[in-house]
Design a protein around this motif. Structure first.
Motif, PDB file in Angstrom:
ATOM      1  N   ALA A   9      48.318  60.399  59.982  1.00 35.00           N
ATOM      2  CA  ALA A   9      47.739  61.371  60.897  1.00 35.00           C
ATOM      3  C   ALA A   9      46.684  62.193  60.188  1.00 35.00           C
ATOM      4  CB  ALA A   9      48.837  62.277  61.456  1.00 35.00           C
ATOM      5  N   THR A  10      45.569  62.447  60.862  1.00 36.83           N
ATOM      6  CA  THR A  10      44.516  63.310  60.322  1.00 36.83           C
ATOM      7  C   THR A  10      44.767  64.747  60.766  1.00 36.83           C
ATOM      8  OG1 THR A  10      43.109  62.900  62.238  1.00 36.83           O
ATOM      9  CG2 THR A  10      42.923  61.377  60.405  1.00 36.83           C
ATOM     10  N   GLU A  11      43.918  65.671  60.286  1.00 38.49           N
ATOM     11  CA  GLU A  11      44.092  67.075  60.650  1.00 38.49           C
ATOM     12  C   GLU A  11      43.892  67.281  62.146  1.00 38.49           C
ATOM     13  OE1 GLU A  11      41.470  69.297  58.287  1.00 38.49           O
ATOM     14  OE2 GLU A  11      42.542  68.927  56.397  1.00 38.49           O
ATOM     15  N   SER A  12      43.073  66.446  62.794  1.00 40.45           N
ATOM     16  CA  SER A  12      42.821  66.603  64.223  1.00 40.45           C
ATOM     17  C   SER A  12      43.912  65.975  65.073  1.00 40.45           C
ATOM     18  CB  SER A  12      41.471  65.966  64.581  1.00 40.45           C
ATOM     19  OG  SER A  12      41.492  64.588  64.253  1.00 40.45           O
ATOM     20  N   GLY A  13      44.919  65.375  64.442  1.00 38.99           N
ATOM     21  CA  GLY A  13      46.012  64.785  65.185  1.00 38.99           C
ATOM     22  C   GLY A  13      45.818  63.316  65.481  1.00 38.99           C
ATOM     23  N   GLU A  14      44.663  62.742  65.132  1.00 44.18           N
ATOM     24  CA  GLU A  14      44.418  61.338  65.390  1.00 44.18           C
ATOM     25  C   GLU A  14      45.063  60.491  64.291  1.00 44.18           C
ATOM     26  OE1 GLU A  14      40.271  60.892  65.556  1.00 44.18           O
ATOM     27  OE2 GLU A  14      40.010  61.917  67.477  1.00 44.18           O
ATOM     28  N   PHE A  15      45.338  59.254  64.646  1.00 42.07           N
ATOM     29  CA  PHE A  15      45.895  58.324  63.680  1.00 42.07           C
ATOM     30  C   PHE A  15      44.832  57.308  63.279  1.00 42.07           C
ATOM     31  CE2 PHE A  15      49.696  60.041  65.564  1.00 42.07           C
ATOM     32  CZ  PHE A  15      50.604  60.074  64.523  1.00 42.07           C
ATOM     33  N   ARG A  16      44.762  57.006  62.025  1.00 38.72           N
ATOM     34  CA  ARG A  16      43.818  55.991  61.555  1.00 38.72           C
ATOM     35  C   ARG A  16      44.594  54.931  60.774  1.00 38.72           C
ATOM     36  NH1 ARG A  16      40.489  59.036  56.695  1.00 38.72           N
ATOM     37  NH2 ARG A  16      42.295  59.777  55.524  1.00 38.72           N
ATOM     38  N   ALA A  17      44.133  53.699  60.956  1.00 41.89           N
ATOM     39  CA  ALA A  17      44.823  52.566  60.346  1.00 41.89           C
ATOM     40  C   ALA A  17      44.624  52.575  58.835  1.00 41.89           C
ATOM     41  CB  ALA A  17      44.303  51.261  60.934  1.00 41.89           C
ATOM     42  N   LEU A  18      45.625  52.099  58.151  1.00 42.92           N
ATOM     43  CA  LEU A  18      45.572  51.980  56.698  1.00 42.92           C
ATOM     44  C   LEU A  18      45.729  50.511  56.317  1.00 42.92           C
ATOM     45  CD1 LEU A  18      47.842  54.957  55.566  1.00 42.92           C
ATOM     46  CD2 LEU A  18      45.346  54.861  55.580  1.00 42.92           C
ATOM     47  N   LYS A  19      44.929  50.076  55.361  1.00 42.29           N
ATOM     48  CA  LYS A  19      45.027  48.695  54.877  1.00 42.29           C
ATOM     49  C   LYS A  19      45.791  48.691  53.564  1.00 42.29           C
ATOM     50  CE  LYS A  19      41.733  45.650  55.139  1.00 42.29           C
ATOM     51  NZ  LYS A  19      42.454  44.489  55.735  1.00 42.29           N
ATOM     52  N   PRO A  20      46.900  47.938  53.492  1.00 40.21           N
ATOM     53  CA  PRO A  20      47.622  47.820  52.218  1.00 40.21           C
ATOM     54  C   PRO A  20      46.835  46.972  51.229  1.00 40.21           C
ATOM     55  CG  PRO A  20      48.612  46.405  53.873  1.00 40.21           C
ATOM     56  CD  PRO A  20      47.550  47.195  54.583  1.00 40.21           C
ATOM     57  N   CYS A  21      46.731  47.434  49.983  1.00 45.96           N
ATOM     58  CA  CYS A  21      45.953  46.747  48.940  1.00 45.96           C
ATOM     59  C   CYS A  21      46.726  46.781  47.621  1.00 45.96           C
ATOM     60  CB  CYS A  21      44.585  47.415  48.740  1.00 45.96           C
ATOM     61  SG  CYS A  21      43.608  47.594  50.239  1.00 45.96           S
ATOM     62  N   LEU A  22      46.288  45.943  46.691  1.00 45.02           N
ATOM     63  CA  LEU A  22      46.833  45.925  45.334  1.00 45.02           C
ATOM     64  C   LEU A  22      45.706  46.235  44.361  1.00 45.02           C
ATOM     65  CD1 LEU A  22      49.099  42.744  45.571  1.00 45.02           C
ATOM     66  CD2 LEU A  22      49.832  45.117  45.602  1.00 45.02           C
ATOM     67  N   LEU A  23      45.945  47.163  43.456  1.00 41.68           N
ATOM     68  CA  LEU A  23      44.926  47.627  42.513  1.00 41.68           C
ATOM     69  C   LEU A  23      45.352  47.355  41.080  1.00 41.68           C
ATOM     70  CD1 LEU A  23      43.795  51.126  43.849  1.00 41.68           C
ATOM     71  CD2 LEU A  23      42.337  49.113  43.573  1.00 41.68           C
ATOM     72  N   ARG A  24      44.393  47.015  40.235  1.00 43.56           N
ATOM     73  CA  ARG A  24      44.630  46.927  38.798  1.00 43.56           C
ATOM     74  C   ARG A  24      43.315  47.146  38.070  1.00 43.56           C
ATOM     75  NH1 ARG A  24      42.927  42.204  36.392  1.00 43.56           N
ATOM     76  NH2 ARG A  24      42.599  40.390  37.728  1.00 43.56           N
ATOM     77  N   ARG A  25      43.410  47.396  36.758  1.00 44.20           N
ATOM     78  CA  ARG A  25      42.226  47.534  35.915  1.00 44.20           C
ATOM     79  C   ARG A  25      41.839  46.179  35.346  1.00 44.20           C
ATOM     80  NH1 ARG A  25      40.393  52.199  33.734  1.00 44.20           N
ATOM     81  NH2 ARG A  25      38.609  50.839  33.324  1.00 44.20           N
ATOM     82  N   ASN A  26      40.648  46.100  34.820  1.00 42.11           N
ATOM     83  CA  ASN A  26      40.195  44.889  34.138  1.00 42.11           C
ATOM     84  C   ASN A  26      41.067  44.638  32.907  1.00 42.11           C
ATOM     85  OD1 ASN A  26      38.436  42.825  34.490  1.00 42.11           O
ATOM     86  ND2 ASN A  26      36.688  43.804  33.509  1.00 42.11           N
ATOM     87  N   HIS A  27      41.353  43.378  32.615  1.00 44.52           N
ATOM     88  CA  HIS A  27      42.155  42.965  31.449  1.00 44.52           C
ATOM     89  C   HIS A  27      43.594  43.481  31.526  1.00 44.52           C
ATOM     90  CE1 HIS A  27      38.409  41.708  29.642  1.00 44.52           C
ATOM     91  NE2 HIS A  27      37.926  42.918  29.783  1.00 44.52           N
ATOM     92  N   SER A  28      44.070  43.814  32.724  1.00 41.07           N
ATOM     93  CA  SER A  28      45.436  44.323  32.860  1.00 41.07           C
ATOM     94  C   SER A  28      46.185  43.498  33.901  1.00 41.07           C
ATOM     95  CB  SER A  28      45.427  45.790  33.279  1.00 41.07           C
ATOM     96  OG  SER A  28      46.749  46.234  33.548  1.00 41.07           O
ATOM     97  N   ARG A  29      47.485  43.309  33.681  1.00 46.80           N
ATOM     98  CA  ARG A  29      48.318  42.598  34.645  1.00 46.80           C
ATOM     99  C   ARG A  29      49.111  43.549  35.528  1.00 46.80           C
ATOM    100  NH1 ARG A  29      50.989  37.822  30.872  1.00 46.80           N
ATOM    101  NH2 ARG A  29      49.051  36.753  30.329  1.00 46.80           N
ATOM    102  N   GLU A  30      49.132  44.817  35.186  1.00 49.91           N
ATOM    103  CA  GLU A  30      49.907  45.805  35.945  1.00 49.91           C
ATOM    104  C   GLU A  30      49.202  46.121  37.253  1.00 49.91           C
ATOM    105  OE1 GLU A  30      51.846  50.264  35.382  1.00 49.91           O
ATOM    106  OE2 GLU A  30      50.679  49.313  33.784  1.00 49.91           O
ATOM    107  N   GLN A  31      49.867  45.904  38.378  1.00 48.88           N
ATOM    108  CA  GLN A  31      49.294  46.120  39.694  1.00 48.88           C
ATOM    109  C   GLN A  31      49.963  47.299  40.385  1.00 48.88           C
ATOM    110  OE1 GLN A  31      47.965  41.647  41.050  1.00 48.88           O
ATOM    111  NE2 GLN A  31      50.035  42.277  41.529  1.00 48.88           N
ATOM    112  N   HIS A  32      49.185  47.993  41.244  1.00 43.46           N
ATOM    113  CA  HIS A  32      49.685  49.146  41.985  1.00 43.46           C
ATOM    114  C   HIS A  32      49.398  48.933  43.460  1.00 43.46           C
ATOM    115  CE1 HIS A  32      50.238  51.602  38.282  1.00 43.46           C
ATOM    116  NE2 HIS A  32      49.214  50.879  37.851  1.00 43.46           N
ATOM    117  N   GLY A  33      50.406  49.131  44.283  1.00 46.15           N
ATOM    118  CA  GLY A  33      50.232  49.013  45.726  1.00 46.15           C
ATOM    119  C   GLY A  33      49.778  50.320  46.332  1.00 46.15           C
ATOM    120  N   VAL A  34      48.678  50.289  47.089  1.00 51.13           N
ATOM    121  CA  VAL A  34      48.148  51.483  47.756  1.00 51.13           C
ATOM    122  C   VAL A  34      47.751  51.115  49.175  1.00 51.13           C
ATOM    123  CG1 VAL A  34      47.312  52.489  45.610  1.00 51.13           C
ATOM    124  CG2 VAL A  34      45.792  51.068  46.960  1.00 51.13           C
TER     125      VAL A  34
END
Length: 331
Positions: A9-34
């Motif tokens: 929910a935003t401050e105005s009360g509207e809902f916006r869709a979120l896309k699930p993604c996986l993030l990591r740095r270069n040369h790294s195997r550790e991934q983070h879900g956001v």
């Protein structure tokens, strides 16, 4: 790690869709879900989650699969959920890395390029990495790997090897020369085989060939159908190697050094049953593979020896900058 799709929910009360993604740095195997609603939000979360210093901004997001830069929100939303992104800081270049725990091509025991189209597309990068570590390993590559390097656009290969286009063009010319040399050797061997076949027709080799075939038939009579199937099942060669042995003229010139070693280690009788060859032909092909493997290893050793000799003869930089004066004759 996967993230399910949500809304916030935003401050105005509207809902916006979120896309699930996986993030990591270069040369790294550790991934983070956001989960993020746009690229700007994903960049901001990448800085926080991956602890990227703000001084390294702007952050660039690329696809972990092939390094494609994602710079447009519309394209961002076209991507499937749980797409893997690599966050690059300023002046940082994307480098392919198997984040699923795989190892580099040079240490793999096998590599099946027919599994997926994406694997085939990345094969040239794996081969290029091997050359980057040791240029002399070009001698050990299969004809298929050599052709892959030739077919890659010069600019892309130059970027992967961190070399100029002129240097890469010379490398591709060298690869073509290696291929041409193997083709010339194949044609020479074919001519020799035709000459030997002509001698066989005259009867000079025919009697020996018949004796070899008779001995092979006796061996086959002693083995029932069930044990033959067991022998075939023990053959450790891949279908790609077996196809090359059956269909390629002078197959030892087509295979990589790793495949050549596997062929030489196979039991001749088991390999003969698998290929439906007589034992004499099988042993001849194995001997040819062993000779080709030894030749390539000798070439590698010679190149390494030349490098060591060259390194010993090259004077240290300080000697080049401050050459010693010759002693004057006191007389």
């Amino acid at each position: 790690m996967e993230v399910t799709q949500e809304s916030q929910a935003t401050e105005s009360g509207e809902f916006r869709a979120l896309k699930p993604c996986l993030l990591r740095r270069n040369h790294s195997r550790e991934q983070h879900g956001v989960a993020a609603s746009c690229l700007e939000e994903l960049r901001s979360k990448a800085c926080d989650i991956l602890a990227i210093d703000q001084s390294l901004a702007p952050i660039t997001l690329v696809l972990a699969e092939d390094g494609t830069i994602v710079a447009d929100d519309d394209y961002f939303w076209c991507l499937p959920s749980n797409t893997k992104f690599v966050a690059l800081s300023a002046n940082e270049k994307w480098v392919y890395s198997n984040s699923d725990g795989g190892t580099a091509w040079i240490s793999q025991e096998s590599f099946d390029v027919d599994e997926t189209d994406s694997g085939a597309g990345l094969k040239w990068k794996n081969v290029a990495k091997q050359l980057k570590e040791d240029l002399s390993s070009i001698i050990l590559l299969s004809e298929e790997d050599l052709q892959v390097l030739i077919d890659v656009p010069c600019s892309e290969l130059a970027l992967e090897l961190s070399q100029s286009c002129a240097a890469v063009q010379r490398l591709q010319n060298t690869v073509q020369q290696v291929l041409d040399h193997r083709e010339e050797a194949r044609q020479s061997k074919q001519l020799l085989e035709l000459y030997l076949q002509a001698l066989e027709k005259e009867g000079s080799i025919l009697s020996k060939q018949e004796e070899s075939k008779a001995g092979f038939v006796e061996d086959m009579d002693a083995v029932d159908t069930g044990s033959s199937r067991e022998t075939v099942s023990r053959t450790a060669l891949t279908s790609q190697v077996l196809t090359a042995l059956k269909e390629k003229p002078a197959p030892e010139l087509s295979l990589s050094s790793q495949d050549l070693e596997l062929v030489t280690q196979e039991d001749p009788k088991a390999l003969a049953v698998t290929l439906n060859w007589d034992i004499k032909k099988t042993e001849t092909v194995q001997q040819a593979c062993e000779q080709e493997l030894n030749l390539r290893l000798q070439q590698i050793q010679s190149l390494h020896s030349l490098r060591r000799v060259t390194a010993r003869k090259t004077p240290p930089p300080e000697q080049l900058l401050s050459p010693k004066r010759a002693k004057q004759d006191p007389t």
